[in-house]
Write a protein that holds these residues in place. Sequence first.
Motif, PDB file in Angstrom:
ATOM      1  N   ILE A 193      66.616  62.622  42.871  1.00 41.36           N
ATOM      2  CA  ILE A 193      65.538  62.952  43.806  1.00 41.36           C
ATOM      3  C   ILE A 193      64.220  63.152  43.053  1.00 41.36           C
ATOM      4  CG2 ILE A 193      64.700  64.709  45.414  1.00 41.36           C
ATOM      5  CD1 ILE A 193      67.611  65.128  46.276  1.00 41.36           C
ATOM      6  N   LEU A 194      64.279  63.864  41.938  1.00 44.58           N
ATOM      7  CA  LEU A 194      63.071  64.087  41.142  1.00 44.58           C
ATOM      8  C   LEU A 194      62.489  62.774  40.625  1.00 44.58           C
ATOM      9  CD1 LEU A 194      63.963  67.255  39.016  1.00 44.58           C
ATOM     10  CD2 LEU A 194      62.228  67.089  40.799  1.00 44.58           C
ATOM     11  N   THR A 214      52.998  62.227  36.731  1.00 49.79           N
ATOM     12  CA  THR A 214      53.374  63.590  37.117  1.00 49.79           C
ATOM     13  C   THR A 214      52.645  64.622  36.277  1.00 49.79           C
ATOM     14  OG1 THR A 214      55.542  62.745  37.772  1.00 49.79           O
ATOM     15  CG2 THR A 214      55.347  65.110  37.521  1.00 49.79           C
ATOM     16  N   ALA A 224      60.854  60.953  43.501  1.00 50.22           N
ATOM     17  CA  ALA A 224      59.604  61.607  43.900  1.00 50.22           C
ATOM     18  C   ALA A 224      58.499  61.348  42.877  1.00 50.22           C
ATOM     19  CB  ALA A 224      59.839  63.110  44.067  1.00 50.22           C
ATOM     20  N   VAL A 263      57.322  57.687  43.282  1.00 47.96           N
ATOM     21  CA  VAL A 263      56.476  57.476  44.464  1.00 47.96           C
ATOM     22  C   VAL A 263      55.088  58.072  44.235  1.00 47.96           C
ATOM     23  CG1 VAL A 263      56.158  58.108  46.887  1.00 47.96           C
ATOM     24  CG2 VAL A 263      58.400  57.328  46.081  1.00 47.96           C
ATOM     25  N   TYR A 264      55.051  59.301  43.712  1.00 51.13           N
ATOM     26  CA  TYR A 264      53.746  59.939  43.461  1.00 51.13           C
ATOM     27  C   TYR A 264      52.930  59.129  42.461  1.00 51.13           C
ATOM     28  CZ  TYR A 264      50.289  63.154  41.571  1.00 51.13           C
ATOM     29  OH  TYR A 264      49.111  63.712  41.143  1.00 51.13           O
TER      30      TYR A 264
END
Length: 552
Positions: A234-235, A194, A238, A241-242
Amino acid sequence: MTQASITTDGAGARPALTLPQRVILAEGWTRRGIAFLAGACGALALAPIDFAPAMAVPMCAAVWLLDGAAAARGAGALSFARGSMLSAAAAGWWLGFGYFLAGLWWLGAALLVQADQFAWALPLAVIGVPAGLACFTALGFALARLLWTPGSLRVFALAAGLSASEWLRGHVMTGFPWNDVGMALASVPVLDQTAALVGLHGLDILAVILFAAPATLADGGRRRMTPAILVALILTAAMGVYGGLRLLRGESGFVDGVTLRLMQPNLPQDAKFKPENGGEILRRYLELTDRAIAPGHSGVADVTHVIWPESAFPFILSREPQAMARIAATLQNATLLTGAARVEDAPGGARRTKIFNAILALQRGRIVAAYDKIHLVPFGEYLPLAGLLGPLGATHLVPGVWDAGAGPRRLRAPGLPLAAPLVCYEAIFPGETVEPDGPERPQFLLNVTNDGWFGATSGPYQHFAQARLRAIEEGLPLVRAANTGVSAIVDPYGRILGALPLGVEDVLDGRLPKPASPPPFALHPFLWTSTLWFFTIIFAALGRVRGFAGLT
Protein backbone atom coordinates in the motif's frame (compact mmCIF):
# COMPACT_ATOMS: atom_id res chain seq x y z
CA MET A 1 9.56 -16.70 12.05
CA THR A 2 11.03 -16.49 15.52
CA GLN A 3 13.29 -18.65 17.62
CA ALA A 4 10.29 -20.55 19.01
CA SER A 5 9.00 -21.46 15.55
CA ILE A 6 12.06 -23.60 14.68
CA THR A 7 11.18 -27.15 15.65
CA THR A 8 12.14 -30.70 14.84
CA ASP A 9 10.01 -33.15 12.89
CA GLY A 10 8.00 -35.99 14.46
CA ALA A 11 10.97 -38.36 14.50
CA GLY A 12 13.05 -35.90 16.45
CA ALA A 13 15.40 -35.15 13.54
CA ARG A 14 16.08 -31.55 12.64
CA PRO A 15 15.01 -30.75 9.06
CA ALA A 16 17.21 -28.82 6.67
CA LEU A 17 17.39 -25.22 7.77
CA THR A 18 16.14 -22.42 5.58
CA LEU A 19 18.18 -19.24 5.11
CA PRO A 20 16.14 -17.28 7.70
CA GLN A 21 16.55 -20.11 10.20
CA ARG A 22 20.29 -20.17 9.64
CA VAL A 23 20.52 -16.45 10.33
CA ILE A 24 18.31 -16.70 13.43
CA LEU A 25 20.30 -19.58 14.91
CA ALA A 26 23.75 -18.26 13.97
CA GLU A 27 26.13 -17.62 16.86
CA GLY A 28 29.55 -16.17 17.45
CA TRP A 29 31.62 -15.13 14.45
CA THR A 30 29.15 -16.69 12.06
CA ARG A 31 26.48 -14.32 13.33
CA ARG A 32 28.86 -11.37 13.18
CA GLY A 33 29.96 -12.28 9.65
CA ILE A 34 26.37 -12.53 8.43
CA ALA A 35 25.58 -9.11 9.88
CA PHE A 36 28.74 -7.55 8.41
CA LEU A 37 28.22 -8.95 4.90
CA ALA A 38 24.53 -8.07 4.88
CA GLY A 39 25.38 -4.49 5.82
CA ALA A 40 28.01 -4.27 3.10
CA CYS A 41 25.46 -5.44 0.51
CA GLY A 42 23.26 -2.50 1.48
CA ALA A 43 25.87 -0.07 0.13
CA LEU A 44 24.98 -1.27 -3.39
CA ALA A 45 21.73 0.67 -3.00
CA LEU A 46 23.68 3.94 -2.79
CA ALA A 47 25.17 6.13 -5.51
CA PRO A 48 26.75 5.55 -7.93
CA ILE A 49 25.38 1.99 -8.23
CA ASP A 50 21.84 2.92 -7.08
CA PHE A 51 20.55 -0.67 -7.02
CA ALA A 52 17.78 0.00 -4.51
CA PRO A 53 16.68 -3.66 -4.02
CA ALA A 54 20.08 -4.34 -2.45
CA MET A 55 18.83 -2.58 0.69
CA ALA A 56 16.48 -5.54 1.26
CA VAL A 57 19.51 -7.68 2.18
CA PRO A 58 20.52 -5.81 5.37
CA MET A 59 16.92 -5.00 6.31
CA CYS A 60 15.71 -8.62 6.05
CA ALA A 61 18.86 -9.80 7.80
CA ALA A 62 18.16 -7.27 10.55
CA VAL A 63 14.74 -8.81 11.19
CA TRP A 64 16.18 -12.32 11.48
CA LEU A 65 19.16 -11.19 13.56
CA LEU A 66 16.80 -9.52 16.02
CA ASP A 67 14.71 -12.67 16.10
CA GLY A 68 17.88 -14.51 16.99
CA ALA A 69 18.65 -12.09 19.80
CA ALA A 70 15.98 -13.96 21.79
CA ALA A 71 18.45 -16.83 22.04
CA ALA A 72 20.37 -14.93 24.73
CA ARG A 73 20.42 -16.99 27.91
CA GLY A 74 20.34 -15.88 31.50
CA ALA A 75 19.38 -17.12 34.95
CA GLY A 76 16.41 -14.81 35.37
CA ALA A 77 14.15 -12.39 33.52
CA LEU A 78 16.48 -9.45 34.09
CA SER A 79 19.50 -11.35 32.81
CA PHE A 80 17.52 -12.56 29.80
CA ALA A 81 16.41 -9.03 28.91
CA ARG A 82 19.95 -7.70 29.31
CA GLY A 83 21.40 -10.47 27.17
CA SER A 84 18.76 -9.97 24.49
CA MET A 85 19.48 -6.24 24.27
CA LEU A 86 23.24 -6.76 24.12
CA SER A 87 22.84 -9.44 21.46
CA ALA A 88 20.65 -7.11 19.40
CA ALA A 89 23.06 -4.19 19.77
CA ALA A 90 26.05 -6.35 18.83
CA ALA A 91 24.32 -7.57 15.67
CA GLY A 92 23.40 -3.97 14.83
CA TRP A 93 26.98 -2.81 15.27
CA TRP A 94 28.36 -5.44 12.91
CA LEU A 95 25.68 -4.74 10.31
CA GLY A 96 26.29 -1.00 10.58
CA PHE A 97 30.06 -1.50 10.40
CA GLY A 98 29.72 -3.44 7.15
CA TYR A 99 27.34 -0.86 5.70
CA PHE A 100 29.46 2.18 6.52
CA LEU A 101 32.75 0.52 5.64
CA ALA A 102 31.44 -0.36 2.17
CA GLY A 103 29.72 3.00 1.74
CA LEU A 104 32.37 5.36 3.17
CA TRP A 105 35.70 3.72 2.30
CA TRP A 106 36.44 6.67 0.02
CA LEU A 107 37.00 8.98 3.02
CA GLY A 108 40.55 7.71 3.07
CA ALA A 109 41.25 9.31 -0.31
CA ALA A 110 41.26 12.76 1.31
CA LEU A 111 44.15 11.76 3.55
CA LEU A 112 46.26 10.73 0.57
CA VAL A 113 46.14 14.22 -0.99
CA GLN A 114 48.73 15.30 1.59
CA ALA A 115 50.01 11.83 2.35
CA ASP A 116 53.18 13.07 4.03
CA GLN A 117 51.05 14.67 6.76
CA PHE A 118 47.94 12.51 7.01
CA ALA A 119 48.61 8.99 5.69
CA TRP A 120 49.11 7.80 9.27
CA ALA A 121 45.43 8.53 9.94
CA LEU A 122 44.19 6.35 7.07
CA PRO A 123 43.00 3.51 9.36
CA LEU A 124 41.08 6.02 11.48
CA ALA A 125 39.19 7.34 8.45
CA VAL A 126 38.57 4.05 6.66
CA ILE A 127 37.89 1.86 9.71
CA GLY A 128 37.50 4.20 12.69
CA VAL A 129 34.73 6.37 11.22
CA PRO A 130 32.57 3.38 10.14
CA ALA A 131 33.16 1.77 13.53
CA GLY A 132 31.95 4.91 15.29
CA LEU A 133 28.92 5.38 13.05
CA ALA A 134 27.98 1.73 13.58
CA CYS A 135 27.28 2.58 17.22
CA PHE A 136 24.17 4.39 16.01
CA THR A 137 23.01 1.28 14.18
CA ALA A 138 23.65 -0.71 17.35
CA LEU A 139 21.45 1.72 19.24
CA GLY A 140 18.75 1.38 16.60
CA PHE A 141 18.75 -2.41 16.97
CA ALA A 142 18.55 -2.12 20.75
CA LEU A 143 15.59 0.28 20.51
CA ALA A 144 13.88 -2.05 18.05
CA ARG A 145 14.36 -4.98 20.43
CA LEU A 146 12.42 -3.09 23.11
CA LEU A 147 9.34 -3.14 20.84
CA TRP A 148 9.97 -6.57 19.30
CA THR A 149 7.03 -8.95 18.83
CA PRO A 150 6.70 -12.42 17.25
CA GLY A 151 4.38 -11.26 14.43
CA SER A 152 5.07 -9.51 11.17
CA LEU A 153 4.52 -6.11 12.75
CA ARG A 154 8.00 -6.39 14.25
CA VAL A 155 9.10 -4.77 10.98
CA PHE A 156 7.67 -1.52 12.35
CA ALA A 157 9.70 -1.92 15.53
CA LEU A 158 12.81 -2.09 13.35
CA ALA A 159 11.68 0.99 11.41
CA ALA A 160 11.06 2.93 14.62
CA GLY A 161 14.40 1.99 16.16
CA LEU A 162 16.61 2.48 13.10
CA SER A 163 14.97 5.73 12.00
CA ALA A 164 15.43 7.16 15.50
CA SER A 165 19.12 6.26 15.47
CA GLU A 166 19.51 7.72 11.95
CA TRP A 167 17.97 10.98 13.16
CA LEU A 168 20.41 11.04 16.07
CA ARG A 169 23.31 10.40 13.70
CA GLY A 170 22.23 13.45 11.75
CA HIS A 171 22.34 15.71 14.80
CA VAL A 172 24.85 14.50 17.40
CA MET A 173 28.14 16.46 17.37
CA THR A 174 26.91 18.68 14.48
CA GLY A 175 25.57 15.61 12.68
CA PHE A 176 26.59 13.40 9.78
CA PRO A 177 23.43 12.31 7.90
CA TRP A 178 25.43 10.71 5.10
CA ASN A 179 24.16 7.50 3.45
CA ASP A 180 21.00 7.24 5.52
CA VAL A 181 18.97 4.11 4.79
CA GLY A 182 16.39 6.35 3.11
CA MET A 183 18.87 7.25 0.38
CA ALA A 184 18.03 3.87 -1.18
CA LEU A 185 14.68 5.41 -2.16
CA ALA A 186 16.20 8.73 -3.24
CA SER A 187 17.40 7.22 -6.51
CA VAL A 188 14.13 5.46 -7.38
CA PRO A 189 12.15 7.52 -9.94
CA VAL A 190 8.72 8.61 -8.72
CA LEU A 191 9.24 7.16 -5.22
CA ASP A 192 11.85 9.84 -4.49
CA GLN A 193 9.12 12.51 -4.63
CA THR A 194 7.90 11.37 -1.21
CA ALA A 195 10.80 13.41 0.18
CA ALA A 196 8.64 16.48 -0.56
CA LEU A 197 6.30 15.18 2.14
CA VAL A 198 8.52 13.68 4.81
CA GLY A 199 12.14 14.52 3.94
CA LEU A 200 15.15 12.24 4.26
CA HIS A 201 14.34 11.02 7.77
CA GLY A 202 10.83 10.11 6.70
CA LEU A 203 12.35 8.15 3.83
CA ASP A 204 14.42 6.31 6.46
CA ILE A 205 11.22 5.02 8.07
CA LEU A 206 9.63 4.06 4.77
CA ALA A 207 12.77 2.39 3.44
CA VAL A 208 13.06 0.13 6.48
CA ILE A 209 9.39 -0.90 6.21
CA LEU A 210 9.53 -1.54 2.46
CA PHE A 211 12.84 -3.40 2.42
CA ALA A 212 12.33 -5.37 5.65
CA ALA A 213 8.78 -6.53 4.91
CA PRO A 214 9.89 -9.45 2.65
CA ALA A 215 11.52 -11.02 5.72
CA THR A 216 8.03 -11.78 7.06
CA LEU A 217 7.34 -14.10 4.10
CA ALA A 218 9.43 -16.67 5.96
CA ASP A 219 7.29 -16.54 9.09
CA GLY A 220 5.60 -19.86 8.25
CA GLY A 221 1.98 -20.85 7.90
CA ARG A 222 -0.20 -20.87 4.84
CA ARG A 223 -0.76 -17.12 4.81
CA ARG A 224 1.77 -15.39 2.61
CA MET A 225 0.20 -11.91 2.53
CA THR A 226 1.33 -10.81 5.98
CA PRO A 227 0.17 -7.46 7.38
CA ALA A 228 3.69 -6.09 6.92
CA ILE A 229 3.70 -7.07 3.24
CA LEU A 230 0.23 -5.59 2.77
CA VAL A 231 1.25 -2.27 4.35
CA ALA A 232 4.45 -2.20 2.28
CA LEU A 233 2.48 -2.71 -0.93
CA ILE A 234 0.00 0.00 0.00
CA LEU A 235 2.81 2.41 0.87
CA THR A 236 4.64 1.70 -2.39
CA ALA A 237 1.48 2.27 -4.41
CA ALA A 238 0.67 5.49 -2.55
CA MET A 239 4.22 6.79 -3.00
CA GLY A 240 4.11 5.92 -6.69
CA VAL A 241 0.79 7.68 -7.27
CA TYR A 242 1.88 10.78 -5.34
CA GLY A 243 5.24 10.96 -7.10
CA GLY A 244 3.76 10.36 -10.53
CA LEU A 245 1.14 13.09 -10.10
CA ARG A 246 3.69 15.51 -8.69
CA LEU A 247 6.01 15.01 -11.65
CA LEU A 248 3.16 15.10 -14.16
CA ARG A 249 2.04 18.48 -12.88
CA GLY A 250 5.55 19.77 -12.23
CA GLU A 251 6.31 22.27 -14.95
CA SER A 252 8.05 25.18 -13.29
CA GLY A 253 9.40 27.18 -16.25
CA PHE A 254 12.51 29.35 -16.20
CA VAL A 255 13.54 32.72 -14.78
CA ASP A 256 13.54 35.37 -17.49
CA GLY A 257 16.80 37.14 -18.32
CA VAL A 258 19.10 34.67 -16.56
CA THR A 259 21.59 32.47 -18.42
CA LEU A 260 24.01 30.48 -16.28
CA ARG A 261 27.45 29.10 -17.00
CA LEU A 262 28.85 26.58 -14.51
CA MET A 263 32.60 26.11 -14.76
CA GLN A 264 34.06 22.73 -13.72
CA PRO A 265 37.89 23.01 -13.87
CA ASN A 266 38.71 19.46 -12.69
CA LEU A 267 41.75 20.85 -10.90
CA PRO A 268 43.94 18.34 -9.03
CA GLN A 269 43.42 18.77 -5.31
CA ASP A 270 47.12 18.83 -4.49
CA ALA A 271 47.45 22.04 -6.52
CA LYS A 272 44.56 23.90 -4.91
CA PHE A 273 46.29 25.16 -1.78
CA LYS A 274 49.68 26.15 -3.15
CA PRO A 275 49.93 29.97 -3.35
CA GLU A 276 52.53 29.78 -6.11
CA ASN A 277 49.88 28.22 -8.37
CA GLY A 278 47.44 31.11 -7.92
CA GLY A 279 48.17 32.91 -11.19
CA GLU A 280 48.03 29.75 -13.28
CA ILE A 281 44.79 28.62 -11.61
CA LEU A 282 43.12 31.95 -12.34
CA ARG A 283 44.31 31.87 -15.94
CA ARG A 284 42.88 28.39 -16.37
CA TYR A 285 39.55 29.42 -14.85
CA LEU A 286 39.20 32.46 -17.09
CA GLU A 287 40.22 30.60 -20.23
CA LEU A 288 37.82 27.75 -19.58
CA THR A 289 35.01 30.12 -18.67
CA ASP A 290 35.39 32.25 -21.79
CA ARG A 291 35.88 29.69 -24.52
CA ALA A 292 33.36 27.66 -26.49
CA ILE A 293 34.50 24.07 -26.02
CA ALA A 294 31.35 22.17 -26.93
CA PRO A 295 28.37 22.51 -29.27
CA GLY A 296 25.98 25.14 -27.98
CA HIS A 297 28.61 27.07 -26.03
CA SER A 298 29.62 30.57 -27.02
CA GLY A 299 31.66 33.31 -25.41
CA VAL A 300 31.04 34.48 -21.87
CA ALA A 301 29.35 37.62 -23.19
CA ASP A 302 26.25 35.52 -23.90
CA VAL A 303 25.74 34.51 -20.25
CA THR A 304 24.53 36.66 -17.37
CA HIS A 305 25.96 34.71 -14.44
CA VAL A 306 29.08 32.58 -14.11
CA ILE A 307 29.47 30.14 -11.21
CA TRP A 308 32.79 28.74 -10.03
CA PRO A 309 33.23 25.99 -7.39
CA GLU A 310 34.25 26.06 -3.75
CA SER A 311 37.74 27.17 -2.62
CA ALA A 312 38.55 28.40 -6.10
CA PHE A 313 41.77 30.25 -5.27
CA PRO A 314 44.85 29.57 -3.12
CA PHE A 315 44.85 33.26 -2.13
CA ILE A 316 42.54 35.86 -0.61
CA LEU A 317 40.73 37.25 -3.64
CA SER A 318 39.74 40.54 -2.00
CA ARG A 319 43.45 41.30 -1.39
CA GLU A 320 44.47 40.70 -5.01
CA PRO A 321 43.30 43.74 -7.04
CA GLN A 322 45.07 42.50 -10.15
CA ALA A 323 43.15 39.22 -10.02
CA MET A 324 39.88 41.14 -9.54
CA ALA A 325 40.72 43.31 -12.55
CA ARG A 326 41.47 40.27 -14.75
CA ILE A 327 38.14 38.70 -13.77
CA ALA A 328 36.29 41.93 -14.58
CA ALA A 329 37.98 42.25 -17.95
CA THR A 330 37.11 38.70 -18.98
CA LEU A 331 33.57 38.47 -17.62
CA GLN A 332 32.63 42.03 -18.62
CA ASN A 333 28.99 42.50 -17.60
CA ALA A 334 28.46 38.97 -16.32
CA THR A 335 28.19 38.47 -12.57
CA LEU A 336 30.50 35.90 -10.99
CA LEU A 337 29.50 33.74 -8.03
CA THR A 338 32.50 31.85 -6.71
CA GLY A 339 33.77 29.97 -3.74
CA ALA A 340 36.61 31.82 -2.05
CA ALA A 341 38.19 32.51 1.31
CA ARG A 342 36.93 35.73 2.91
CA VAL A 343 38.76 37.55 5.69
CA GLU A 344 37.44 39.91 8.30
CA ASP A 345 39.98 41.97 10.17
CA ALA A 346 39.49 42.31 13.90
CA PRO A 347 38.97 45.92 15.01
CA GLY A 348 41.95 47.43 16.77
CA GLY A 349 43.86 44.18 16.66
CA ALA A 350 41.88 42.86 19.62
CA ARG A 351 41.86 39.34 18.26
CA ARG A 352 43.02 37.37 15.26
CA THR A 353 41.68 37.98 11.78
CA LYS A 354 38.69 35.79 10.98
CA ILE A 355 38.71 33.68 7.84
CA PHE A 356 35.59 32.17 6.30
CA ASN A 357 34.88 29.62 3.59
CA ALA A 358 32.58 31.82 1.56
CA ILE A 359 30.62 32.41 -1.62
CA LEU A 360 31.37 35.80 -3.15
CA ALA A 361 29.37 37.65 -5.81
CA LEU A 362 31.53 39.87 -8.04
CA GLN A 363 30.35 42.41 -10.58
CA ARG A 364 32.73 44.56 -12.61
CA GLY A 365 35.64 43.75 -10.30
CA ARG A 366 33.84 44.51 -7.03
CA ILE A 367 32.52 42.16 -4.34
CA VAL A 368 28.84 43.02 -4.11
CA ALA A 369 27.53 40.18 -1.88
CA ALA A 370 28.90 37.39 0.29
CA TYR A 371 27.85 34.39 2.33
CA ASP A 372 30.02 32.70 4.97
CA LYS A 373 29.77 28.96 5.51
CA ILE A 374 27.90 28.16 8.70
CA HIS A 375 28.30 24.39 9.07
CA LEU A 376 32.00 23.52 9.04
CA VAL A 377 33.28 20.01 8.27
CA PRO A 378 34.63 18.11 11.30
CA PHE A 379 38.26 17.08 10.74
CA GLY A 380 38.15 18.96 7.43
CA GLU A 381 37.85 22.60 8.51
CA TYR A 382 38.08 22.20 12.26
CA LEU A 383 39.20 19.60 14.79
CA PRO A 384 36.47 18.30 17.12
CA LEU A 385 37.54 17.80 20.73
CA ALA A 386 40.63 19.84 19.97
CA GLY A 387 41.67 19.90 23.63
CA LEU A 388 41.84 16.11 23.65
CA LEU A 389 43.00 15.31 20.12
CA GLY A 390 45.30 18.28 19.51
CA PRO A 391 48.01 17.19 21.98
CA LEU A 392 48.03 13.80 20.24
CA GLY A 393 49.12 15.44 16.98
CA ALA A 394 45.74 15.41 15.24
CA THR A 395 44.77 18.32 13.01
CA HIS A 396 42.22 19.14 10.32
CA LEU A 397 42.82 18.69 6.59
CA VAL A 398 42.27 22.17 5.17
CA PRO A 399 45.16 24.52 6.01
CA GLY A 400 44.36 27.53 8.18
CA VAL A 401 42.04 28.29 11.06
CA TRP A 402 38.50 28.60 9.76
CA ASP A 403 35.56 30.39 11.35
CA ALA A 404 31.88 29.54 11.08
CA GLY A 405 29.63 32.20 9.61
CA ALA A 406 26.86 33.75 11.65
CA GLY A 407 24.27 33.67 8.87
CA PRO A 408 21.72 34.37 7.63
CA ARG A 409 21.61 31.66 4.96
CA ARG A 410 20.76 33.81 1.98
CA LEU A 411 22.61 35.50 -0.87
CA ARG A 412 21.28 38.20 -3.14
CA ALA A 413 23.39 38.66 -6.24
CA PRO A 414 22.62 41.26 -8.93
CA GLY A 415 20.22 39.95 -11.56
CA LEU A 416 19.32 36.79 -9.63
CA PRO A 417 16.43 35.91 -7.35
CA LEU A 418 17.28 35.30 -3.70
CA ALA A 419 19.48 32.21 -3.28
CA ALA A 420 19.91 29.77 -0.41
CA PRO A 421 23.73 29.34 -0.47
CA LEU A 422 25.26 26.00 0.49
CA VAL A 423 29.00 25.51 0.68
CA CYS A 424 30.11 21.90 0.22
CA TYR A 425 28.54 19.51 2.71
CA GLU A 426 26.00 22.03 3.99
CA ALA A 427 23.80 20.46 1.32
CA ILE A 428 23.48 17.14 3.19
CA PHE A 429 21.33 18.43 6.07
CA PRO A 430 17.57 18.07 5.51
CA GLY A 431 15.49 20.92 6.84
CA GLU A 432 18.51 23.22 7.23
CA THR A 433 19.06 24.45 3.69
CA VAL A 434 16.50 27.24 3.93
CA GLU A 435 15.90 29.59 6.85
CA PRO A 436 12.45 28.70 8.24
CA ASP A 437 11.70 32.21 9.49
CA GLY A 438 13.32 34.31 6.81
CA PRO A 439 11.48 37.41 5.58
CA GLU A 440 11.61 36.10 2.01
CA ARG A 441 11.76 32.54 0.75
CA PRO A 442 14.78 31.78 -1.49
CA GLN A 443 14.03 30.89 -5.09
CA PHE A 444 16.87 28.40 -5.66
CA LEU A 445 19.66 26.46 -3.94
CA LEU A 446 23.19 27.49 -4.84
CA ASN A 447 25.73 24.79 -3.95
CA VAL A 448 29.44 25.26 -4.58
CA THR A 449 31.67 22.36 -3.58
CA ASN A 450 35.06 20.77 -4.02
CA ASP A 451 34.96 16.98 -4.01
CA GLY A 452 38.42 16.82 -5.54
CA TRP A 453 39.60 15.52 -2.15
CA PHE A 454 37.97 12.17 -2.94
CA GLY A 455 39.06 11.58 -6.54
CA ALA A 456 37.09 9.22 -8.77
CA THR A 457 35.37 7.39 -5.90
CA SER A 458 31.77 6.96 -4.77
CA GLY A 459 31.95 10.05 -2.55
CA PRO A 460 31.18 12.77 -5.13
CA TYR A 461 28.24 10.77 -6.52
CA GLN A 462 26.79 10.30 -3.03
CA HIS A 463 27.26 13.99 -2.32
CA PHE A 464 25.37 14.99 -5.46
CA ALA A 465 22.56 12.53 -4.69
CA GLN A 466 22.01 14.20 -1.32
CA ALA A 467 22.09 17.71 -2.77
CA ARG A 468 19.53 16.65 -5.38
CA LEU A 469 17.25 15.34 -2.62
CA ARG A 470 17.30 18.79 -0.98
CA ALA A 471 15.78 20.20 -4.18
CA ILE A 472 12.86 17.77 -3.90
CA GLU A 473 12.39 18.44 -0.19
CA GLU A 474 12.31 22.22 -0.61
CA GLY A 475 10.67 22.48 -4.03
CA LEU A 476 13.61 24.63 -5.13
CA PRO A 477 15.89 24.24 -8.15
CA LEU A 478 19.50 23.38 -7.46
CA VAL A 479 22.48 24.99 -9.19
CA ARG A 480 25.65 23.10 -8.29
CA ALA A 481 29.23 23.91 -9.29
CA ALA A 482 31.85 21.33 -8.29
CA ASN A 483 35.59 21.39 -8.90
CA THR A 484 35.80 17.82 -10.23
CA GLY A 485 32.07 17.07 -10.54
CA VAL A 486 29.23 16.49 -10.39
CA SER A 487 28.16 19.98 -11.54
CA ALA A 488 24.49 20.22 -12.48
CA ILE A 489 21.29 22.21 -12.86
CA VAL A 490 18.35 20.41 -11.23
CA ASP A 491 14.71 21.48 -11.32
CA PRO A 492 12.58 21.73 -8.13
CA TYR A 493 11.35 18.15 -8.64
CA GLY A 494 14.84 16.66 -8.68
CA ARG A 495 15.00 16.23 -12.47
CA ILE A 496 18.51 16.79 -13.83
CA LEU A 497 18.32 19.34 -16.64
CA GLY A 498 22.04 19.28 -17.34
CA ALA A 499 25.13 17.82 -15.69
CA LEU A 500 28.88 17.45 -16.11
CA PRO A 501 30.25 14.01 -15.20
CA LEU A 502 32.92 13.39 -12.62
CA GLY A 503 36.49 14.04 -13.70
CA VAL A 504 35.73 16.23 -16.73
CA GLU A 505 36.95 19.76 -17.49
CA ASP A 506 34.03 21.59 -19.09
CA VAL A 507 31.39 24.28 -18.74
CA LEU A 508 27.64 23.79 -18.47
CA ASP A 509 25.27 26.42 -19.84
CA GLY A 510 21.63 26.52 -18.86
CA ARG A 511 18.71 28.54 -17.65
CA LEU A 512 17.62 28.93 -14.04
CA PRO A 513 14.40 27.00 -13.30
CA LYS A 514 11.65 28.66 -11.33
CA PRO A 515 10.75 27.21 -7.92
CA ALA A 516 7.72 25.04 -7.29
CA SER A 517 5.11 25.81 -4.66
CA PRO A 518 6.60 24.97 -1.24
CA PRO A 519 5.87 21.28 -0.55
CA PRO A 520 4.70 20.06 2.89
CA PHE A 521 8.23 19.29 4.10
CA ALA A 522 9.41 22.79 3.23
CA LEU A 523 6.52 24.35 5.16
CA HIS A 524 6.82 22.12 8.22
CA PRO A 525 10.14 20.23 7.97
CA PHE A 526 9.58 17.66 10.69
CA LEU A 527 5.85 17.68 11.33
CA TRP A 528 5.07 14.96 8.82
CA THR A 529 8.22 12.99 9.64
CA SER A 530 7.39 12.89 13.34
CA THR A 531 3.77 12.00 12.51
CA LEU A 532 4.96 9.08 10.38
CA TRP A 533 7.28 7.94 13.16
CA PHE A 534 4.40 8.12 15.68
CA PHE A 535 2.22 5.84 13.54
CA THR A 536 5.19 3.48 13.08
CA ILE A 537 5.37 3.17 16.88
CA ILE A 538 1.62 2.50 16.99
CA PHE A 539 1.89 -0.33 14.45
CA ALA A 540 4.83 -1.81 16.34
CA ALA A 541 2.87 -1.66 19.60
CA LEU A 542 -0.17 -3.35 18.03
CA GLY A 543 1.88 -6.52 17.78
CA ARG A 544 1.78 -6.73 21.57
CA VAL A 545 -2.00 -6.48 21.77
CA ARG A 546 -3.50 -9.88 22.54
CA GLY A 547 -5.89 -10.96 19.83
CA PHE A 548 -4.33 -8.64 17.27
CA ALA A 549 -0.98 -10.36 17.58
CA GLY A 550 -2.52 -13.60 16.36
CA LEU A 551 -3.40 -11.95 13.05
CA THR A 552 0.15 -10.86 12.32
